[in-house]
Design an enzyme around this catalytic site. Structure first.
Site, short mmCIF file in Angstrom:
data_model
loop_
_atom_site.label_atom_id
_atom_site.label_comp_id
_atom_site.label_asym_id
_atom_site.label_seq_id
_atom_site.Cartn_x
_atom_site.Cartn_y
_atom_site.Cartn_z
CB CYS A 250 -0.91 0.00 1.22
SG CYS A 250 -1.82 1.54 1.42
CB CYS B 175 -2.08 4.68 4.19
SG CYS B 175 -3.47 3.92 3.36
#
Lengths: 222, 215
Positions: free
Chosen positions: B118, B121
């Protein structure tokens, strides 16, 4: 917004620490923070607004403080924003105790068995039923938006202005750009596959690909 | 008095700045401050926080994902259900929960290796794999694995065949990904428990590939 959280493809970082011990947390405070995040957030805070508040940390702090400290700072800031406590309350905490005043609400005390069930039943899909059809089908070629937007968004900079192919349609999900402003606006979501060479140039391995999950308004038909 | 959030980015940036400048720098003290504030206002009980920590230390973790993978190796019908709708398939184990409502399974083959990140984040399927490793949340991994996945995988000791393509899945929405590693040779006749014991956490993220029957 082009803030530092958008790390994909940035260069200059060293090797990944592959020898980290396999434990859920490496410090007790990390576990406390994790637990608070599961149980106490203001219900008006959407996941996208919460992420955007993380992204508002001072840039030097974003790059240097530990992951769960970012969560802590974000929940402190949102607690102030929601009027749950003041900045002064947060700064003067060492003068207080953990005692709940008699007029405060009584929180539910849950044991591990109850928490396991709460965790299980908290499952939710973000997919929403909508009455409009998806614009793209599997196999369609699409080009992503070329420029940054002034709001929260989930199109990373490294994949802007790039040509990819629809790998899957995932139904309609809330558009993060709107959800981060408290506006519910579902849009069709797709998994889009890009060749590594499209993203990184001719030096990239011709065998490799990167997929991203992208909303319809991030895409234009070729 | 508690109200709704303002959705005012500039206001939150100012609050961040003020708090970050004035709070003690130690993260443990900052987290303790937050806990004290929430407990004092009756928003959470410390005992309930203990129970969340215990649940994610003792019961919820990568052993869950390993059970799912082992079952997929043994049961072709289950594997079909997992590949079709992983969010639903894991409810057969009761493993659903935080961040698994839009779970997808992606399968390693001789010709394709999958790895999950990711970049924006640190999204992760908590209720199936537990807490993510620190390296998964670190800037180096988030920045590098989309751009130079083979180099990052080499740091993890992953060996790829000449004909193996690498596909990086960047979790930019609420979909969460489980990598289904390949079943190693030498495990014929093994039980689900035996098989689950050799499925590593990293293999379900994609930073491990060839599982070892002997370990």
């Amino acid at each position: 917004m082009d803030t530092l959280h958008d790390l994909g493809g940035k260069q200059g970082f060293g090797p990944v620490d592959v020898n980290e011990p396999e434990a859920p947390w490496h410090h007790d405070w990390e576990g406390r923070m994790w637990a608070m995040a599961q149980s106490s957030r203001n219900t008006t805070v959407t996941i996208d607004w919460w992420r955007h508040v993380v992204e508002q940390l001072p840039p030097q702090a974003y790059m240097t403080i530990p992951y769960f400290e970012k969560w802590c700072m974000t929940d402190l800031a949102l607690g102030v924003d929601c009027g749950t406590f003041t900045v002064e309350d947060a700064l003067n905490i060492d003068e207080k105790t953990d005692v709940r005043p008699p007029d405060a609400p009584v929180p539910e005390v849950m044991n591990k068995v109850q928490i396991l069930e709460k965790n299980r039943t908290s499952v939710k899909t973000f997919e929403e039923q909508v009455d409009f059809a998806p614009a793209y089908a599997v196999g369609d070629k699409v080009e992503t938006l070329a420029h940054s937007v002034p709001t929260h968004t989930r199109l990373p900079a490294y994949a802007r202005g790039r040509i990819g192919e629809i790998l899957a349609h995932r139904g309609a999900h809330p558009l993060p750009d709107k959800s981060a402003q408290g506006v519910e606006a579902p849009e069709h979501l797709y998994t889009v596959v890009f060749t590594a060479r499209e993203l990184w140039g001719e030096d990239a391995d011709p065998r490799d690909t990167v997929t991203l999950d992208l909303w319809e308004s991030y895409l234009e038909r070729l | 008095m508690t109200s709704g959030t303002s959705f005012d980015r500039d206001k939150l940036a100012k609050i961040h700045d003020h708090l970050h400048s004035h709070l003690p720098p130690e993260p443990a003290l900052r987290v303790k401050a937050l806990e004290s504030l929430l407990v004092e206002r009756g928003l959470v009980a410390s005992e309930t926080l203990d129970a969340w920590v215990d649940a994610y230390s003792e019961d919820i973790g990568p052993k869950r994902g390993a059970q799912v993978v082992a079952r997929a190796w043994l049961d072709v019908d289950f594997k079909a259900r997992l590949m079709d709708d992983a969010a639903k398939a894991i409810t057969e184990f009761g493993f659903e929960g935080k961040a698994t409502g839009d779970l997808k399974a992606v399968e390693n083959t001789d010709s394709q290796h999958n790895v999950v990140v990711c970049t924006l984040c640190s999204c992760y399927p908590f209720s199936l794999l537990g807490l993510s490793p620190a390296w998964y949340k670190a800037s180096a991994y988030r920045a590098r694995v989309v751009r130079e996945p083979r180099k990052v995988l080499e740091e993890f000791g992953v060996e790829l065949g000449e004909d193996t393509a690498v596909r990086v899945w960047d979790s930019t929405a609420e979909l969460r990904y489980l990598v289904v590693p390949q079943r190693p040779a030498g495990t014929e006749g093994w039980t689900q428990e035996q098989l689950a014991a050799i499925v590593t956490r990293n293999s379900m993220i994609g930073t491990d590939r060839v599982l070892k029957a002997g370990s």
